[in-house]
Design an enzyme around this catalytic site. Structure first.
Site, short mmCIF file in Angstrom:
data_model
loop_
_atom_site.label_atom_id
_atom_site.label_comp_id
_atom_site.label_asym_id
_atom_site.label_seq_id
_atom_site.Cartn_x
_atom_site.Cartn_y
_atom_site.Cartn_z
CG HIS A 257 -2.98 -0.26 5.16
ND1 HIS A 257 -2.78 0.75 4.23
CD2 HIS A 257 -3.94 -1.07 4.64
CE1 HIS A 257 -3.58 0.54 3.20
NE2 HIS A 257 -4.29 -0.55 3.42
CG HIS A 391 -10.56 -6.88 3.35
ND1 HIS A 391 -9.29 -6.99 3.88
CD2 HIS A 391 -10.46 -6.03 2.31
CE1 HIS A 391 -8.46 -6.22 3.18
NE2 HIS A 391 -9.15 -5.63 2.23
#
Length: 414
Positions: A257, A391
């Site tokens: 993240h 992703h």
């Protein structure tokens, strides 16, 4: 700094061989996911070879991701992509939508029931999918985007705080006290996409307000971003210590993240109407976040790969390597290489692609392995199968395109 020894040209950013490698992998990923739509349009969870796992819930966030990916597919001429976008839109406007209370259920079950609550995470992905499908002009996409914007602003956007709340009950009458940055990170991604597609700069301004909070929290915590918060936005650093590998709310810092935020902050810095000093300040922050994440996460236990989580001193907690973390590392290293011109990011990019090719791409069955252990062997405890393409596909496209733009608009503009 990553160790680098004359990588093959296909791993080097900016070479024709690299573009060919990325394009081939993108097409392979898109070909893998063709069987995602259920009859009602919601997305099946895909198994190891792309076979739908019909005994699992059909999630709104996965349906959104697949709709977004195949919208990108339309823009690059992938065969059959438009029909797959339309299938996803059917699910998002149909069985996943709560006609009684508004918004979207988290999922529909194999028996046709619905899971409870209304999640900012899922609604952010509705914004993303709807914006991408609107960009390519698919029927019903604009109506979906209008609906998603209205619902998000009404229930999830806290204009006073400048942050997104997390979870309501199904009827939108009770707000959970938990606040989290995962939903806010995907809010930023979605807000920037909506701004790019519609021209409504209010969405970019909202993204900037979230980023202002995140950069402050990170700078006060040695660039390890707090993930979980109380209802009054106080960091809850011990949250889920007893469930460290939670799928969406793991304990501790999540290096992936930090890496993902670094790219989104850079995208905002390049696209917002801010002065050069502020733009440079934000890019500097992005560099700090990336540096902290790879220092803590890469090869942290004697084997290549980025660990899932660390404690607040940077010590690994969950050693598993998640595929999405690597995808974001490819995105961010390429972005920072382009924006800063620094060789360190070119080296990291090559390192990540070599690791991807050697360990994460499933060269037999297609797509990417979603979870590996500390020895880079397949695991299925958190991410069994190969749930979606979002992703991985983006990481094969973002390195080739304008880092100031959301990927759908960047792809359309070439």
């Amino acid at each position: 700094m990553a160790e680098q020894a004359s990588p093959e040209a296909k791993y080097q950013l900016g070479t024709p061989e690299n573009k060919q490698f990325l394009d081939e992998q993108r097409e392979s990923l898109m070909a893998f996911g063709h069987r995602f739509p259920s009859p009602g349009g919601s997305s099946y969870w895909l198994g190891d070879d792309g076979t739908p796992w019909t005994d699992r819930n059909r999630e709104t966030w996965i349906t959104c991701r697949m709709t977004h990916v195949y919208s990108l597919g339309v823009l690059v001429g992938h065969p059959g992509a438009a029909e797959l976008v339309d299938a996803g839109l059917k699910g998002l406007r149909g069985e996943l939508h709560d006609d009684a209370n508004g918004g979207w259920y988290p999922a529909v079950t194999p028996t046709g029931d619905y899971t409870p609550d209304k999640q900012a995470y899922a609604h952010a992905f509705v914004l993303l999918a709807a914006s991408s499908a609107t960009l390519i002009g698919r029927p019903g996409a604009q109506e979906l985007l209008d609906d998603a914007e209205e619902i998000f602003l009404k229930y999830f956007w806290d204009a006073h705080e400048g942050l997104s709340v997390d979870t309501w009950n199904t009827e939108f009458t009770e707000l959970d006290p938990y606040r989290g940055l995962n939903a806010n990170m995907h809010s930023v991604e979605a807000f920037l996409a909506v701004a790019d597609v519609t021209g409504d700069e209010g969405w970019r301004d909202r993204a900037g307000r979230i980023i202002a909070h995140v950069t402050k929290w990170a700078s006060e915590n040695e660039w390890r971003i707090p993930e979980h918060f109380t209802s009054d936005w106080k960091p809850a650093l011990e949250f889920n210590r007893d469930k460290p590998d939670d799928q969406f709310k793991p304990y501790g810092a999540t290096p992936g993240h930090g890496i993902e935020w670094a790219r989104l902050i850079t995208q905002y810095a390049l696209s917002a109407k801010i002065d050069e000093a502020e733009k440079q300040r934000l890019v500097d922050i992005a560099e700090h976040l990336f540096a902290r994440a790879v220092a803590d996460g890469w090869n942290a236990d004697g084997a290549p790969g980025i660990v899932y989580t660390t404690d607040w001193e940077g010590k690994p907690v969950v050693h598993d390597r998640m595929h999405w973390t690597l995808a974001e590392a490819i995105n961010t290293s390429s972005t920072l290489a382009r924006v800063t011109g620094k060789d360190v990011y070119l080296n990291w990019y090559s390192t990540f692609l070599q690791y991807l090719d050697a360990n994460v791409i499933d060269h037999k069955n297609g797509s990417w392995f979603h979870q590996l252990d500390c020895e880079n062997k397949l695991m299925t405890t958190v991410w069994p199968g190969k749930s979606d393409l979002y992703h991985a596909t983006q990481s094969m496209m973002i390195p080739l395109r304008d880092p100031s733009l959301s990927i759908s608009v960047a792809t359309k503009e070439g």
